[in-house]
Design a protein around this motif. Structure first.
Motif, PDB file in Angstrom:
ATOM      1  N   MET A 111     -80.713  -4.365 -37.159  1.00  0.00           N
ATOM      2  CA  MET A 111     -80.404  -3.022 -36.651  1.00  0.00           C
ATOM      3  C   MET A 111     -79.847  -3.092 -35.238  1.00  0.00           C
ATOM      4  O   MET A 111     -79.015  -2.290 -34.851  1.00  0.00           O
ATOM      5  N   GLY A 112     -80.307  -4.036 -34.456  1.00  0.00           N
ATOM      6  CA  GLY A 112     -79.807  -4.201 -33.096  1.00  0.00           C
ATOM      7  C   GLY A 112     -78.355  -4.635 -33.049  1.00  0.00           C
ATOM      8  O   GLY A 112     -77.612  -4.266 -32.148  1.00  0.00           O
ATOM      9  N   ARG A 113     -77.929  -5.394 -34.030  1.00  0.00           N
ATOM     10  CA  ARG A 113     -76.528  -5.843 -34.069  1.00  0.00           C
ATOM     11  C   ARG A 113     -75.595  -4.726 -34.457  1.00  0.00           C
ATOM     12  O   ARG A 113     -74.443  -4.721 -34.097  1.00  0.00           O
ATOM     13  N   ARG A 114     -76.086  -3.772 -35.239  1.00  0.00           N
ATOM     14  CA  ARG A 114     -75.229  -2.679 -35.697  1.00  0.00           C
ATOM     15  C   ARG A 114     -74.959  -1.680 -34.567  1.00  0.00           C
ATOM     16  O   ARG A 114     -73.919  -1.062 -34.533  1.00  0.00           O
ATOM     17  N   GLY A 115     -75.936  -1.545 -33.669  1.00  0.00           N
ATOM     18  CA  GLY A 115     -75.823  -0.512 -32.625  1.00  0.00           C
ATOM     19  C   GLY A 115     -74.990  -0.925 -31.519  1.00  0.00           C
ATOM     20  O   GLY A 115     -74.146  -1.157 -30.948  1.00  0.00           O
ATOM     21  N   VAL A 120     -86.806  -9.359 -38.626  1.00  0.00           N
ATOM     22  CA  VAL A 120     -85.459  -9.489 -39.185  1.00  0.00           C
ATOM     23  C   VAL A 120     -84.768  -8.126 -39.242  1.00  0.00           C
ATOM     24  O   VAL A 120     -83.593  -8.000 -38.878  1.00  0.00           O
ATOM     25  N   VAL A 121     -85.490  -7.098 -39.668  1.00  0.00           N
ATOM     26  CA  VAL A 121     -84.911  -5.752 -39.729  1.00  0.00           C
ATOM     27  C   VAL A 121     -84.520  -5.287 -38.326  1.00  0.00           C
ATOM     28  O   VAL A 121     -83.451  -4.709 -38.130  1.00  0.00           O
ATOM     29  N   SER A 122     -85.366  -5.549 -37.354  1.00  0.00           N
ATOM     30  CA  SER A 122     -85.075  -5.157 -35.984  1.00  0.00           C
ATOM     31  C   SER A 122     -83.833  -5.881 -35.444  1.00  0.00           C
ATOM     32  O   SER A 122     -82.993  -5.264 -34.794  1.00  0.00           O
ATOM     33  N   LEU A 123     -83.723  -7.154 -35.752  1.00  0.00           N
ATOM     34  CA  LEU A 123     -82.547  -7.905 -35.295  1.00  0.00           C
ATOM     35  C   LEU A 123     -81.276  -7.403 -35.964  1.00  0.00           C
ATOM     36  O   LEU A 123     -80.234  -7.281 -35.318  1.00  0.00           O
TER      37      LEU A 123
END
Length: 52
Positions: free
Chosen positions: A48-52, A43-46
């Motif tokens: 963070m991926g949306r923010r970048g 969930v954290v990875s997903l």
């Protein structure tokens, strides 16, 4: 991480099959913890991926 959770789950199932209740409970507990850690990291990875 998910691989290790599955490995501990299999160990728990085999131990329960042969009647080692304590070992099975310990392995199942470790598998649960690893699975929850895997879910949190996913969930954290997903997110963070949306923010970048």
């Amino acid at each position: 991480m998910l691989h290790y959770a599955v490995v501990f789950l299999i160990i728990a199932l085999v131990a329960a099959l042969f009647g080692f209740g304590g070992i099975a409970a310990g392995a199942a507990g470790i598998a649960k913890i690893l699975f929850v850690v895997f879910l949190v990291l996913t969930v954290v990875s997903l997110l963070m991926g949306r923010r970048g």
